[in-house]
Design an enzyme around this catalytic site. Structure first.
Site, PDB file in Angstrom:
ATOM      1  N   GLN A   1     -57.869  -2.450  18.844  1.00 54.75           N
ATOM      2  CA  GLN A   1     -58.044  -1.185  18.130  1.00 54.75           C
ATOM      3  C   GLN A   1     -57.722  -1.338  16.647  1.00 54.75           C
ATOM      4  O   GLN A   1     -57.945  -0.417  15.873  1.00 54.75           O
ATOM      5  CB  GLN A   1     -57.114  -0.125  18.719  1.00 54.75           C
ATOM      6  CG  GLN A   1     -57.401   0.223  20.156  1.00 54.75           C
ATOM      7  CD  GLN A   1     -56.386   1.175  20.763  1.00 54.75           C
ATOM      8  OE1 GLN A   1     -55.899   0.930  21.847  1.00 54.75           O
ATOM      9  NE2 GLN A   1     -56.063   2.267  20.098  1.00 54.75           N
TER      10      GLN A   1
ATOM     11  N   ARG B   1     -52.556   7.655  23.511  1.00 54.91           N
ATOM     12  CA  ARG B   1     -53.244   8.895  23.121  1.00 54.91           C
ATOM     13  C   ARG B   1     -52.229   9.874  22.534  1.00 54.91           C
ATOM     14  O   ARG B   1     -52.099  11.008  22.985  1.00 54.91           O
ATOM     15  CB  ARG B   1     -53.944   9.495  24.330  1.00 54.91           C
ATOM     16  CG  ARG B   1     -55.186  10.229  23.896  1.00 54.91           C
ATOM     17  CD  ARG B   1     -56.129  10.529  24.993  1.00 54.91           C
ATOM     18  NE  ARG B   1     -57.266  11.232  24.436  1.00 54.91           N
ATOM     19  CZ  ARG B   1     -58.375  11.478  25.088  1.00 54.91           C
ATOM     20  NH1 ARG B   1     -58.514  11.064  26.311  1.00 54.91           N
ATOM     21  NH2 ARG B   1     -59.353  12.136  24.531  1.00 54.91           N
ATOM     22  N   CYS B   2     -51.546   9.399  21.509  1.00 53.37           N
ATOM     23  CA  CYS B   2     -50.373  10.114  21.030  1.00 53.37           C
ATOM     24  C   CYS B   2     -49.996   9.546  19.676  1.00 53.37           C
ATOM     25  O   CYS B   2     -50.155   8.362  19.438  1.00 53.37           O
ATOM     26  CB  CYS B   2     -49.269   9.852  22.048  1.00 53.37           C
ATOM     27  SG  CYS B   2     -47.604   9.902  21.441  1.00 53.37           S
TER      28      CYS B   2
ATOM     29  N   GLU C   1     -55.924  13.179  20.509  1.00 55.96           N
ATOM     30  CA  GLU C   1     -54.733  13.114  21.352  1.00 55.96           C
ATOM     31  C   GLU C   1     -54.140  14.475  21.678  1.00 55.96           C
ATOM     32  O   GLU C   1     -53.277  14.573  22.554  1.00 55.96           O
ATOM     33  CB  GLU C   1     -53.693  12.254  20.669  1.00 55.96           C
ATOM     34  CG  GLU C   1     -53.186  12.886  19.405  1.00 55.96           C
ATOM     35  CD  GLU C   1     -52.287  11.949  18.624  1.00 55.96           C
ATOM     36  OE1 GLU C   1     -52.635  10.766  18.529  1.00 55.96           O
ATOM     37  OE2 GLU C   1     -51.276  12.407  18.128  1.00 55.96           O
TER      38      GLU C   1
END
Ligand code: CDP
Length: 784
Positions: A221, A368-369, A738
């Site tokens: 990523q 996802r945060c 997120e």
């Protein structure tokens, strides 16, 4: 032909995702699709024990197996100074264990063979003699008297404590607590869960013996940051390292770190002069790569007799596993957890955090945060609902009474965050209306009288996404800006290259839409490329919903730069003064004479064919955007549940999610993001757990035990929207990816606790499984 094909594709249009053509036809290029000539395969031997000293490793039998080319151990890596590597938190992590193993699943040795099967088979022939040590599986265990020292490799480390960190003001918080009418306490555990992307992690390292150039295909990523870390770890010159991150089958934070397999495969390719491919299986992904959460949290909320919040005090113990490898900005030891005052105007707060080594896999990734915002949001939203239950107040009313009000923005929180914009009462009102809150409340009361177990949960979360700004936010010293490079070709088509990396979020579509909006080139004429460090401008990558706030802003800014050059070109073509030109998306015309105009495509052609005197050819530019602040998306989620007293089974009857992410670039993609995040939040709240037995055996490292929610389990999501633009983002957009994972777990659990509150039950830690609910009801004497 769909009607969307005729659209210009600017901001606010729900055009279909450009990338889906290849994905839906099975034509995506994922890591495992790449086959290089002369490629070898690598498999990793992992520790069966959570904590054990390595007495010896015998590789002779494995080396003699058919097809085996090399067996790599920590000792061999140490000869090349590669037995240890830095983590994202600046700690050290073993690449292949030399002295001890410190978690079950840790990398001990690697086999390189002609085929994947030969490599896997040979692992069984490596003989490792272990001396088993006691395993520590929690912060309580880590700080217990006489606990085994996990990191005896670190000079000066005499216990298992990693860090102590504080935020806010202890004195004013203490004083406010002394005056409180009531103090409500919640002790809760946000359990270890895992991002579990559909595609696991892996790489193909291809070091060319003739040129020394290392091309590494990697599920990453953050390819640029990885390139720099690789240069520093291996000593290879950075210009000789090329990271290519192809299509990714999900990431969710799991594909940010450098994993030992990447380093071993690269070293093996360097030493053997052939490409080496390594791909994890599911079990390896779940047992050894970046976990998420694992925070033990205690929150105290002080309130006055009118239900106004006076102060918040929070302590957390973080279980960091065997190596402190959290993905987080350097300055913040507990990530961005100190956003824990959430959506509420709490005058003072004090937050303390302690991190501990345990015999578990390292990680602490931003699943996802935005780093540790999810844990913070869960704690405050659970605590606020519990306080409402305890005060006998309505959950929604209690929240409304304490919200930061729209006129208070920009708002400085008690722990120093400057919230950019928000309208929390509005999001709440929209959600309650959409749910039919008053009716449902009446229905809940009536049904409870009949002995039914039913409840409503609310969460009004505030998020913080879009790191940097660079002065405060860095990863291992790399400032958290991001970038966009835009080239408009002579025929008016364009290519946009970015420092971010989509894992399925639709960047090829949304970032083309920003160019369409700003420069008037239709979105379908703008190719978007990410993930190749030899071609894309340097950026910090995609995680923590930072792409739109940072790289999206960079895209708008570079497009605006090019528009200014195009203005000069149009003025030259029209033989007009550039000050007299009016911009209308896609063309310039002379003020008062709209028929005298030049399109952006004509201006682009002139940039290569017909330039004004003294102007450089071409229409291209690059912009590195360092945001002035983070963006603060928010929303209200409301959930209705029924609980079966006989089995403890929870049924989610309604789930209303109202999100505010400022200006939506592609509303359809935003809704898709929200659906996905709500499903993941559902899995975390009700189904998923990576846990450990007393010996440190990891339970839940397969999809039979670690449950991924599918369409069958997840409820129907009913979405709503408000839009409060970010005042500092060039497009007014905030991140969104997120928000649903951050906001929804508390809403789901609050509904369960609301249903159980008449029986005096105040908490069940996630995952809220039927057996836990059943046991809680039975403990209060409730039977069918
Ligand atoms: O960094 P990441 O891409 O995971 O998260 P994001 O910035 O929240 O964006 C997720 C997807 O939603 C991207 O395709 C965005 O461009 C899109 N999005 C949007 O269309 N409008 C927004 N206000 C925020 C995101």
């Amino acid at each position: 032909m769909s009607s969307t094909m005729h659209m210009h594709g600017g901001i606010g249009e729900s055009i279909k995702r450009k990338e889906d053509g290849r994905f839906l036809r099975g034509k995506g290029n994922y890591l495992d699709d790449f086959v290089l000539p002369n490629m070898m395969h690598m498999a990793i031997l992992r520790s069966p024990y959570a904590h054990a000293r390595i007495k010896s490793i015998d590789t002779a039998a494995a080396s003699a197996k058919l097809g085996v080319i090399a067996v790599v151990t920590g000792e061999l890596m140490a000869q090349h100074k590669l037995a240890w590597m830095p983590t994202m938190s600046g700690d050290t992590q073993a690449v292949l264990a030399t002295d001890k193993v410190r978690f079950q699943g840790q990398e001990v040795a690697a086999v390189i063979a002609e085929t994947k099967y030969q490599a896997e088979d040979a692992l069984a022939s490596i003989i490792v003699d272990y001396d088993i040590l006691p395993a520590i599986i929690s912060p309580d265990g880590a700080k217990a008297e006489g606990a085994a020292l996990i990191r005896d490799d670190k000079e000066g480390q005499s216990d298992n404590h990693i860090y102590h960190w504080e935020s806010g003001n202890q004195a004013t918080t203490q004083a406010a607590f002394a005056k409180a009418y009531k103090v409500v306490r919640l002790h809760t555990f946000y359990p270890r869960c895992h991002p579990a992307p559909l595609e696991t992690c892996g790489c193909i390292a291809d070091v060319n013996p003739a040129t020394g150039k290392a091309t590494i295909y990697m599920t990453s990523q953050a390819p640029h940051a990885i390139r720099t870390v690789f240069a520093l770890v291996t000593g290879l010159p950075e210009q000789n390292i090329r990271i290519i991150s192809p299509d990714l089958g999900g990431g969710f934070g799991n594909k940010v770190p450098v994993y030992p397999g990447y380093v071993v495969a690269t070293a093996a390719s360097l030493l053997l002069g052939r490409p080496v491919k390594w791909i994890e299986d599911r079990n390896e992904n779940l047992i050894s790569t970046g976990f998420a959460r694992d925070f033990h949290m205690t929150g105290d909320l002080a309130v006055d007799k009118d239900g106004k919040m006076l102060a918040l005090r929070v302590h957390l113990d973080s279980d960091n596993g065997a190596f402190f490898a959290d993905a987080q900005p350097s300055k913040f030891k507990a990530g961005l957890f100190h956003i824990v005052t959430g959506s509420y105007d709490i005058p003072t707060a004090h937050v303390t955090a302690d991190g501990y080594y345990t015999n578990k896999a390292p990680g602490g990734v931003a699943y996802r945060c935005s780093f540790r915002v999810t844990e913070a949001s869960y704690l405050i939203e659970r605590l606020v609902s519990n306080a409402a239950f305890e005060l006998g107040m309505d959950q929604a009313e209690f929240r409304k009474k304490n919200f930061i009000q729209p006129e208070q923005f920009p708002y400085t929180s008690a722990t120093g965050w400057v919230y950019d914009s928000g309208d929390y009462p509005k999001a709440m009102d929209v959600a309650l209306k959409q749910l039919g809150y008053d009716e449902i409340k009446k229905d809940v009361e009536a049904r409870r009288k009949k002995g039914e177990v039913t409840g409503i949960g609310i969460a009004s979360f505030t998020e913080v996404v879009g790191a940097g700004h660079g002065a405060e936010f860095d990863i291992l010293g790399l400032r958290m800006f991001d970038s966009a490079e835009l080239r408009v070709h002579p025929t008016g088509k364009a290519i946009l290259r970015m420092g971010t990396k989509s894992q399925g979020q639709g960047h090829e579509t949304t970032f083309a839409q920003i160019v369409a909006e700003e420069l008037g080139i239709p979105a379908q004429d703008v190719a978007v490329e990410e993930g190749d460090t030899d071609t894309a401008p340097y950026g910090l990558g995609t995680y923590a919903s930072r792409s739109t706030p940072v790289a999206g802003a960079a895209t708008a800014m570079v497009a605006r730069q090019l528009r200014e050059k195009a203005r000069k070109l149009a003025a030259h073509l029209l033989e007009a003064d550039e000050e007299d030109l009016v911009w209308e998306r896609g063309k310039f015309y002379v003020k008062g004479s709209p028929e005298r105009s030049k399109t952006i495509q004509e201006a682009a052609f002139a940039a290569y064919t017909n330039l004004p005197e003294g102007m450089q050819a071409g229409l291209e530019g690059v912009y590195y955007y360092d945001p002035p602040n983070m963006t603060y998306p928010f929303g209200t989620y409301a959930v209705v549940v029924d609980i079966d007293k006989g089995t403890g089974q929870v049924k989610v009857k309604r789930m209303v999610a109202v999100d505010d992410c400022g200006v939506r670039i592609n509303p359809m993609i935003v809704e898709g993001q929200i659906h996905g995040g709500l499903a993941e939040g559902f899995g975390i709240a009700f189904m998923q757990l990576i846990t450990f037995d007393e010996e440190g055996n990891c339970i839940g490292s397969n999809f039979m035990d670690y449950l991924i929610p599918g369409a069958w389990e997840t409820p129907k999501f009913e979405l709503g929207e408000t839009s409060t633009p970010s005042p500092h983002h060039p497009l007014g957009a905030k991140g969104v990816g997120e928000s649903p994972t951050v906001g929804s777990p508390a809403a789901y659990v609050n509904a369960v606790i609301d249903a159980l509150s008449p029986y005096g039950i105040t908490n069940i830690d996630m995952p809220v499984t039927s057996d836990k609910v059943w046991a809680a009801l039975r403990s209060k004497g409730v039977t069918e």
